[in-house]
Design a protein around this motif. Structure first.
Motif, PDB file in Angstrom:
ATOM      1  N   GLY A 151       0.788  -1.225   0.000  1.00 20.93           N
ATOM      2  CA  GLY A 151       0.000   0.000   0.000  1.00 20.93           C
ATOM      3  C   GLY A 151       0.826   1.283   0.000  1.00 20.93           C
ATOM      4  N   GLU A 152       1.872   1.329   0.859  1.00 17.47           N
ATOM      5  CA  GLU A 152       2.728   2.537   0.930  1.00 17.47           C
ATOM      6  C   GLU A 152       3.421   2.782  -0.403  1.00 17.47           C
ATOM      7  OE1 GLU A 152       3.235   4.745   3.242  1.00 17.47           O
ATOM      8  OE2 GLU A 152       2.344   3.877   5.047  1.00 17.47           O
ATOM      9  N   VAL A 153       3.884   1.722  -1.014  1.00 19.53           N
ATOM     10  CA  VAL A 153       4.566   1.840  -2.307  1.00 19.53           C
ATOM     11  C   VAL A 153       3.557   2.286  -3.369  1.00 19.53           C
ATOM     12  CG1 VAL A 153       5.828   0.568  -4.097  1.00 19.53           C
ATOM     13  CG2 VAL A 153       6.241   0.064  -1.677  1.00 19.53           C
ATOM     14  N   ALA A 154       2.376   1.662  -3.338  1.00 18.73           N
ATOM     15  CA  ALA A 154       1.353   1.953  -4.341  1.00 18.73           C
ATOM     16  C   ALA A 154       0.879   3.410  -4.244  1.00 18.73           C
ATOM     17  CB  ALA A 154       0.165   1.011  -4.173  1.00 18.73           C
ATOM     18  N   TRP A 155       0.819   3.930  -3.021  1.00 18.79           N
ATOM     19  CA  TRP A 155       0.303   5.290  -2.797  1.00 18.79           C
ATOM     20  C   TRP A 155       1.121   6.318  -3.579  1.00 18.79           C
ATOM     21  CZ3 TRP A 155      -4.181   6.511  -0.613  1.00 18.79           C
ATOM     22  CH2 TRP A 155      -4.408   7.825  -0.173  1.00 18.79           C
ATOM     23  N   ALA A 156       2.439   6.113  -3.647  1.00 18.75           N
ATOM     24  CA  ALA A 156       3.316   7.078  -4.311  1.00 18.75           C
ATOM     25  C   ALA A 156       3.614   6.690  -5.763  1.00 18.75           C
ATOM     26  CB  ALA A 156       4.624   7.183  -3.529  1.00 18.75           C
ATOM     27  N   MET A 157       3.137   5.533  -6.176  1.00 18.74           N
ATOM     28  CA  MET A 157       3.478   4.992  -7.500  1.00 18.74           C
ATOM     29  C   MET A 157       2.718   5.735  -8.614  1.00 18.74           C
ATOM     30  SD  MET A 157       2.244   1.121  -8.219  1.00 18.74           S
ATOM     31  CE  MET A 157       0.540   1.397  -8.657  1.00 18.74           C
ATOM     32  N   PRO A 158       3.395   6.124  -9.700  1.00 17.66           N
ATOM     33  CA  PRO A 158       2.676   6.829 -10.758  1.00 17.66           C
ATOM     34  C   PRO A 158       1.735   5.893 -11.518  1.00 17.66           C
ATOM     35  CG  PRO A 158       4.934   6.426 -11.419  1.00 17.66           C
ATOM     36  CD  PRO A 158       4.817   5.941 -10.007  1.00 17.66           C
ATOM     37  N   VAL A 159       0.537   6.399 -11.834  1.00 21.58           N
ATOM     38  CA  VAL A 159      -0.391   5.607 -12.640  1.00 21.58           C
ATOM     39  C   VAL A 159      -0.018   5.857 -14.095  1.00 21.58           C
ATOM     40  CG1 VAL A 159      -2.810   5.110 -13.129  1.00 21.58           C
ATOM     41  CG2 VAL A 159      -2.140   5.953 -10.884  1.00 21.58           C
ATOM     42  N   GLU A 160       0.988   5.140 -14.558  1.00 22.87           N
ATOM     43  CA  GLU A 160       1.530   5.377 -15.889  1.00 22.87           C
ATOM     44  C   GLU A 160       2.158   4.077 -16.382  1.00 22.87           C
ATOM     45  OE1 GLU A 160       3.960   5.767 -18.814  1.00 22.87           O
ATOM     46  OE2 GLU A 160       5.186   6.305 -17.075  1.00 22.87           O
ATOM     47  N   ARG A 161       1.739   3.648 -17.558  1.00 25.36           N
ATOM     48  CA  ARG A 161       2.153   2.331 -18.044  1.00 25.36           C
ATOM     49  C   ARG A 161       3.665   2.158 -18.128  1.00 25.36           C
ATOM     50  NH1 ARG A 161      -1.942  -0.836 -19.984  1.00 25.36           N
ATOM     51  NH2 ARG A 161      -3.927   0.244 -19.966  1.00 25.36           N
ATOM     52  N   GLY A 162       4.349   3.204 -18.629  1.00 27.29           N
ATOM     53  CA  GLY A 162       5.788   3.080 -18.849  1.00 27.29           C
ATOM     54  C   GLY A 162       6.551   2.898 -17.550  1.00 27.29           C
ATOM     55  N   ALA A 163       6.288   3.768 -16.562  1.00 23.94           N
ATOM     56  CA  ALA A 163       6.999   3.700 -15.285  1.00 23.94           C
ATOM     57  C   ALA A 163       6.677   2.398 -14.563  1.00 23.94           C
ATOM     58  CB  ALA A 163       6.628   4.889 -14.411  1.00 23.94           C
ATOM     59  N   LEU A 164       5.410   1.969 -14.647  1.00 21.17           N
ATOM     60  CA  LEU A 164       5.023   0.725 -13.983  1.00 21.17           C
ATOM     61  C   LEU A 164       5.720  -0.464 -14.642  1.00 21.17           C
ATOM     62  CD1 LEU A 164       1.220   1.304 -13.337  1.00 21.17           C
ATOM     63  CD2 LEU A 164       3.061   1.236 -11.659  1.00 21.17           C
ATOM     64  N   SER A 165       5.725  -0.479 -15.985  1.00 22.95           N
ATOM     65  CA  SER A 165       6.393  -1.575 -16.688  1.00 22.95           C
ATOM     66  C   SER A 165       7.857  -1.648 -16.280  1.00 22.95           C
ATOM     67  CB  SER A 165       6.305  -1.388 -18.204  1.00 22.95           C
ATOM     68  OG  SER A 165       4.965  -1.445 -18.618  1.00 22.95           O
ATOM     69  N   ALA A 166       8.500  -0.461 -16.172  1.00 22.20           N
ATOM     70  CA  ALA A 166       9.913  -0.434 -15.796  1.00 22.20           C
ATOM     71  C   ALA A 166      10.109  -1.023 -14.403  1.00 22.20           C
ATOM     72  CB  ALA A 166      10.432   0.996 -15.849  1.00 22.20           C
ATOM     73  N   ALA A 167       9.078  -0.911 -13.550  1.00 18.83           N
ATOM     74  CA  ALA A 167       9.162  -1.456 -12.204  1.00 18.83           C
ATOM     75  C   ALA A 167       8.668  -2.912 -12.163  1.00 18.83           C
ATOM     76  CB  ALA A 167       8.346  -0.606 -11.241  1.00 18.83           C
ATOM     77  N   GLY A 168       8.352  -3.473 -13.330  1.00 20.91           N
ATOM     78  CA  GLY A 168       7.924  -4.864 -13.379  1.00 20.91           C
ATOM     79  C   GLY A 168       6.457  -5.062 -13.070  1.00 20.91           C
ATOM     80  N   VAL A 169       5.671  -3.991 -13.128  1.00 20.52           N
ATOM     81  CA  VAL A 169       4.235  -4.091 -12.859  1.00 20.52           C
ATOM     82  C   VAL A 169       3.496  -3.660 -14.128  1.00 20.52           C
ATOM     83  CG1 VAL A 169       2.329  -3.216 -11.441  1.00 20.52           C
ATOM     84  CG2 VAL A 169       4.584  -3.537 -10.435  1.00 20.52           C
ATOM     85  N   SER A 170       2.507  -4.430 -14.561  1.00 20.93           N
ATOM     86  CA  SER A 170       1.740  -4.028 -15.737  1.00 20.93           C
ATOM     87  C   SER A 170       0.421  -3.404 -15.303  1.00 20.93           C
ATOM     88  CB  SER A 170       1.461  -5.237 -16.624  1.00 20.93           C
ATOM     89  OG  SER A 170       0.532  -4.868 -17.635  1.00 20.93           O
ATOM     90  N   LEU A 171       0.107  -2.256 -15.897  1.00 20.13           N
ATOM     91  CA  LEU A 171      -1.194  -1.640 -15.611  1.00 20.13           C
ATOM     92  C   LEU A 171      -2.322  -2.469 -16.242  1.00 20.13           C
ATOM     93  CD1 LEU A 171      -2.619   0.728 -14.210  1.00 20.13           C
ATOM     94  CD2 LEU A 171      -2.262   2.099 -16.257  1.00 20.13           C
ATOM     95  N   GLY A 172      -1.943  -3.339 -17.177  1.00 25.04           N
ATOM     96  CA  GLY A 172      -2.899  -4.292 -17.746  1.00 25.04           C
ATOM     97  C   GLY A 172      -4.154  -3.631 -18.250  1.00 25.04           C
ATOM     98  N   CYS A 173      -5.295  -4.087 -17.750  1.00 25.96           N
ATOM     99  CA  CYS A 173      -6.577  -3.526 -18.180  1.00 25.96           C
ATOM    100  C   CYS A 173      -6.944  -2.307 -17.340  1.00 25.96           C
ATOM    101  CB  CYS A 173      -7.665  -4.582 -18.072  1.00 25.96           C
ATOM    102  SG  CYS A 173      -8.092  -4.956 -16.374  1.00 25.96           S
ATOM    103  N   GLY A 174      -6.036  -1.840 -16.486  1.00 26.27           N
ATOM    104  CA  GLY A 174      -6.294  -0.624 -15.727  1.00 26.27           C
ATOM    105  C   GLY A 174      -7.005  -0.871 -14.403  1.00 26.27           C
TER     106      GLY A 174
END
Lengths: 457, 81
Positions: free
Chosen positions: A314-337
């Motif tokens: 949760g703490e990590v997610a709170w500051a995480m940008p909702v952006e496909r590129g940055a998430l992909s770089a962090a190994g997380v896919s925004l997928g279907c949103g």
């Protein structure tokens, strides 16, 4: 980590002589950036009337955006515009749309456009919301896709049981009158994997809506051997705006790596589960959850990208940008949103166990490791959620995750493996408590799970 | 000289007979349910090629394929999902 005096964030003991104070750590909940819900000023796809007014009618759509002028535009020029925009698939695959369009347009045979609005992800609402509120935008986008590929026919693959969405599209078609291409609605069967592109093509070919490994991509040989564009309804709707305003405008949203706005669905422990928002700038998730999710602090965890997505603390997610590129770089896919929130008083292991049981039931039953492995994994994981779970139980889950990951004809087993392994990582503190026989917090009711589909379609 | 190739499994066609793992044990192993794990790396030695061909020929479900690893033109790779 989201509120409180700024000096609490400056706990570093190393003197920073001559370099001035540390930069102020921005509060994710108040970070600037454009986003909004239907009718909001800072939206693109959802711009127009608010949700309460229902579907946007043709006159209002034309007043707002003007007519879609495709007559004088060469298919190649349209495809070049899409390529310059950097638009990628919004169904989860994030595949560059321009490459699909080029493959469809240049392969032998009469091309076909399939607008995929089947939205098999149980908690996602963005596709049906878009169809319900902006049906003319979807139709415009389908016309652009048909023009760019030379297709003479469009199939909208949707669920008739999503009655408001199908009704809105049918009413929009009636308002349009004759169109330059034939548009047909096809009812998708209810199954998690029925929206996968090979499953869509197999279904339109008269077989079951099951994924398969095909010798050629569907973009070159799809329905009846014709080059077939299977594209998510949100991706298609972006085309309607892209054709009007151009690639340079499109790129003023999102990031350089993943341009354009994104629709997201908030689910789980939020004020309004199923609320769809459009993120134009890469705002921190905390901003979104604080503004439209009804949260005032970081939750326990967020499941990002879908039920076959990634649990993020949760703490990590709170500051995480909702952006496909940055998430992909962090190994997380925004997928279907999908952004499914797990509240502080809910259990991650219990919730994951519930999701795994559902997903195991959604196997198409074609591939051994999926048919046999997913129920075994779900069963083993359920024992982890019980008090008194042992390290041996945990090892068994790790072993089953490895056994199903990457197996089978589609991404279903790998997605389930991702859900399970990210849960083990994110909820390791719960695992420790479970080993000490602590009672476990309950699963979240806010994660909707439809009844498992009946026999194979 | 053999053409560069690798083994590929059609997971949806595979029915888990397991003969492939007997024919080509250096590239195929069976999991706990008896379904094959296939090493997708290109085959190297002549012996590997021979055993891979035997495994492909022995599959009753025709789920195992030898796929050329020569570069595919970019157009063919597009699409998928």
């Amino acid at each position: 980590m989201t509120t409180g005096p700024a000096h609490l964030h400056h706990r570093g003991t190393i003197p920073r002589l001559g370099r001035g104070p540390l930069p102020e750590r921005p509060d994710p909940a108040t970070a600037p950036g454009r986003f909004g819900v239907a009718g909001g000023p800072d939206t693109r796809l959802l711009a127009g009337p608010p949700r309460a007014e229902g579907p946007e009618h043709l006159d209002r759509h034309l007043d707002r955006l003007g007519p879609l002028q495709l007559a004088g535009r060469a298919p190649g020029a349209l495809r070049a515009e899409v390529a310059a925009s950097g638009l990628t698939g919004r169904g989860g695959g994030q595949f560059p749309l321009a490459r699909k369009l080029a493959a469809v347009a240049t392969s032998a045979g009469q091309p076909l456009v399939v607008v995929n609005a089947s939205e098999g992800e149980p908690a996602s609402r963005k596709d049906r919301t878009l169809l319900t509120l902006r049906p003319h935008l979807v139709l415009d986008g389908a016309l652009v896709a048909a023009r760019a590929t030379g297709a003479g026919a469009v199939v909208v693959y949707l669920h008739r049981r999503h009655r408001t969405a199908s009704a809105a599209l049918e009413a929009a078609l009636a308002e349009r009158g004759p169109l330059p291409v034939d548009v047909q609605l096809v009812d998708a069967p209810p199954r998690y994997v029925a929206g996968e592109s090979t499953a869509v093509v197999n279904y339109l070919d008269g077989a079951g809506a099951l994924p398969s490994r095909r010798p050629h991509p569907v973009a070159t040989r799809g329905v009846a051997g014709r080059p077939t564009l299977v594209s998510n309804v949100e991706t298609v709707a972006h085309l309607a705006l892209l054709a009007r305003s151009g690639a340079a405008w499109f790129r003023t949203a999102g990031s350089a790596a993943q341009p354009g706005s994104n629709l997201v669905t908030l689910a789980g422990d939020v004020a309004v589960p199923g609320l769809v928002a459009e993120v134009v700038d890469p705002i921190p998730l905390g901003r979104l959850l604080a503004t439209v999710g009804g949260l005032d602090a970081a939750p326990r965890a967020v499941l990002v990208g879908g039920y076959e997505g990634t649990w993020v603390d949760g703490e990590v997610a709170w500051a995480m940008p909702v952006e496909r590129g940055a998430l992909s770089a962090a190994g997380v896919s925004l997928g279907c949103g999908l952004l499914a929130v797990l509240g502080l008083d809910h259990g991650g292991l219990a919730t994951t166990a519930r999701l795994l049981a559902y997903l195991a039931g959604q196997t198409a039953g074609q591939c051994g490791p999926c048919l046999l492995g997913l129920p075994a994994l779900a069963h083993a994981f359920a024992s982890l959620a019980d008090p008194g779970a042992t390290r041996a139980d945990e090892r068994r889950v790790h072993q089953l995750v490895a056994a199903v990951d990457g197996r089978g004809a589609c991404g279903h087993p790998s997605g389930v493996a991702l859900l399970a392994s990210s849960a083990l990582e994110t909820f390791h503190d719960e695992l420790r408590l479970r080993r000490r026989r602590h009672a476990h917090p309950p699963a979240v009711d806010g994660f909707p799970l439809p009844a498992t589909a009946g026999p194979r379609p | 000289m053999t053409t560069p190739a690798r083994l590929r499994l059609d997971g949806a066609a595979c029915t888990g007979h397991g003969i492939c793992a007997l024919r080509c044990p250096d590239r195929i192993a069976l999991d706990q349910w008896g379904f094959p794990h296939v090493d997708p790396a290109p085959l190297t030695t002549r012996g590997e090629h021979t055993r891979a061909r035997l495994a492909v020929a022995a599959c009753p479900a025709r789920a195992l394929l030898l796929e050329p690893t020569a570069p595919v033109p970019p157009r063919r790779r597009a699409g998928g999902r």
